[in-house]
Design an enzyme around this catalytic site. Structure first.
Site, PDB file in Angstrom:
ATOM      1  N   ARG A   1       3.459  -5.217  11.612  1.00  0.00           N
ATOM      2  CA  ARG A   1       3.610  -6.657  11.392  1.00  0.00           C
ATOM      3  C   ARG A   1       2.278  -7.191  10.892  1.00  0.00           C
ATOM      4  NH1 ARG A   1       3.719 -12.018  13.965  1.00  0.00           N
ATOM      5  NH2 ARG A   1       5.720 -13.005  13.484  1.00  0.00           N
ATOM      6  N   ALA A   2       2.265  -7.690   9.678  1.00  0.00           N
ATOM      7  CA  ALA A   2       1.019  -8.149   9.054  1.00  0.00           C
ATOM      8  C   ALA A   2       0.840  -9.648   9.267  1.00  0.00           C
ATOM      9  CB  ALA A   2       1.031  -7.809   7.570  1.00  0.00           C
TER      10      ALA A   2
ATOM     11  N   TYR B   1      -3.371 -10.791  14.930  1.00  0.00           N
ATOM     12  CA  TYR B   1      -3.107  -9.562  14.176  1.00  0.00           C
ATOM     13  C   TYR B   1      -4.196  -8.523  14.449  1.00  0.00           C
ATOM     14  CZ  TYR B   1      -3.090  -6.483  10.061  1.00  0.00           C
ATOM     15  OH  TYR B   1      -3.119  -5.393   9.224  1.00  0.00           O
TER      16      TYR B   1
ATOM     17  N   LYS C   1      -4.211  -4.764  16.336  1.00  0.00           N
ATOM     18  CA  LYS C   1      -4.702  -3.549  15.682  1.00  0.00           C
ATOM     19  C   LYS C   1      -5.739  -2.838  16.552  1.00  0.00           C
ATOM     20  CE  LYS C   1      -2.535  -3.160  11.706  1.00  0.00           C
ATOM     21  NZ  LYS C   1      -1.766  -1.955  11.347  1.00  0.00           N
TER      22      LYS C   1
ATOM     23  N   ARG D   1      13.013   0.941   7.107  1.00  0.00           N
ATOM     24  CA  ARG D   1      14.194   0.242   7.613  1.00  0.00           C
ATOM     25  C   ARG D   1      15.351   0.263   6.624  1.00  0.00           C
ATOM     26  NH1 ARG D   1      10.117  -2.645  10.105  1.00  0.00           N
ATOM     27  NH2 ARG D   1       9.649  -3.881   8.278  1.00  0.00           N
TER      28      ARG D   1
ATOM     29  N   VAL E   1       0.834  -1.207   0.000  1.00  0.00           N
ATOM     30  CA  VAL E   1       0.000   0.000   0.000  1.00  0.00           C
ATOM     31  C   VAL E   1       0.867   1.255   0.000  1.00  0.00           C
ATOM     32  CG1 VAL E   1      -1.755   1.310   1.259  1.00  0.00           C
ATOM     33  CG2 VAL E   1      -1.906  -1.185   1.157  1.00  0.00           C
TER      34      VAL E   1
END
Length: 316
Positions: free
Chosen positions: A72-73, A140, A144, A33, A12
């Site tokens: 972190r997905a 996950y 969120k 990073r 995205v």
């Protein structure tokens, strides 16, 4: 307007940057990073040292808006012993490090990319909306939700405006994860067992999501709001595969297999999560974005799915 984007090298993020740099009204900064040579020299890159200290990296002064996409997905083949801890380290603690810097630097708006998984994994009677009680089913999504709650508390009674976006599955020809798997499957000539699947699922095309993020950057009424967002149309798995294959210049080649047979096979193979994604429904009511912000997705879902299939074929 000075915009800082995290996760700019991701699926995205890269699409968002590619859109924003075309417009003279934005000065773009990215926090990542690693240095990314794909971006032009007028994009200022701030490189963190490691994932652990990544969000502690100092951000520039006088930033107007932070678009926080990094995190972190979903991990398809999780290897760690405590996934929830790992998700919290990055998605909650890392987000809060960045948010504290936003407060210190008097950033005007903080846009946080969350997930429809915060609402739940499926719908039965009605679509999800912003007023629903959260029911995250995966680690996950739990992380969120916790990040959302922590951000609301941190920014409460401050001048920094919080915007939270919960998208469903985001698709394009270069999408990662489950949509990449579906593209690969659709690109074969195998008959697929989706002829009798009439579920309803909401998705959002990558270009539509990018357009909505820019709307949230600029629109004053996005201030301190939560948005569930999607394309205008819901699609069944049967329709999704059909339109992908049409874009690939293939026939749908779908066969009928009774639903109970597929479910029994999923139980035996320990693949109930995959079964739910392919055969269950997940609908999103995106009317708030349309009424409050006047936003309409620029791409029609059927055309966008066909375009994804066509572009995937060309990439392949």
């Amino acid at each position: 307007m000075k915009i800082l984007v995290t996760g700019a090298t991701g699926f995205v993020g890269h699409a968002l940057i590619s859109n924003l740099i075309k417009k003279a009204e934005y000065k773009i900064f990215i926090l990542s990073r690693n240095f990314d040579e794909r971006f032009p020299s007028n994009v200022e890159q701030i490189v963190g040292n490691s994932e652990g200290s990544f969000f502690k990296t100092s951000v520039p002064k006088h930033i107007d808006t932070i678009v926080h996409l990094a995190g972190r997905a979903h991990i398809l083949n999780e290897q760690v012993d405590n996934p929830l801890h790992e998700f919290r380290e990055v998605n909650v603690e890392g987000t809060l490090h960045l948010a504290h810097q936003a407060l210190e630097n008097k950033v005007k708006r903080f846009i946080f990319m969350s997930s429809i998984g915060v609402n739940g994994s499926s719908t039965i009677d009605k679509p999800f909306n912003e007023l629903d009680e959260p029911h995250p089913h995966a680690d996950y999504a739990v992380s969120k939700l916790e990040a959302e709650q922590a951000l609301k508390e941190l920014f409460k009674n401050t001048e920094t405006e919080l915007v939270i976006i919960r998208p469903p599955l985001v698709y394009a020809s270069n999408a990662p994860g489950n949509f990449a798997r579906l593209l690969k499957l659709a690109s074969t000539n195998l008959p697929l067992p989706f002829s009798g699947v009439n579920n309803k699922r909401s998705f959002i095309a990558l270009d539509n999501l990018v357009d909505f993020i820019e709307c949230c950057i600029k629109h004053p009424c996005a201030k301190n709001e939560l948005f569930l967002i999607s394309d205008n149309e819901e699609l069944s798995t049967k329709q999704l595969v059909t339109y992908l294959r049409q874009g690939m210049a293939k026939s749908p080649n779908l066969i009928y297999v009774p639903n109970f047979v597929m479910k029994l096979g999923a139980i035996c193979l320990g693949k109930m999560k995959l079964y739910e994604q392919l055969f269950g429904s997940l609908e999103v009511d995106a009317s708030k974005a349309k009424t409050l912000l006047g936003w309409q997705p620029p791409l029609n879902a059927i055309s966008a799915v066909r375009q994804a299939g066509e572009a995937y074929s060309k990439l392949k």
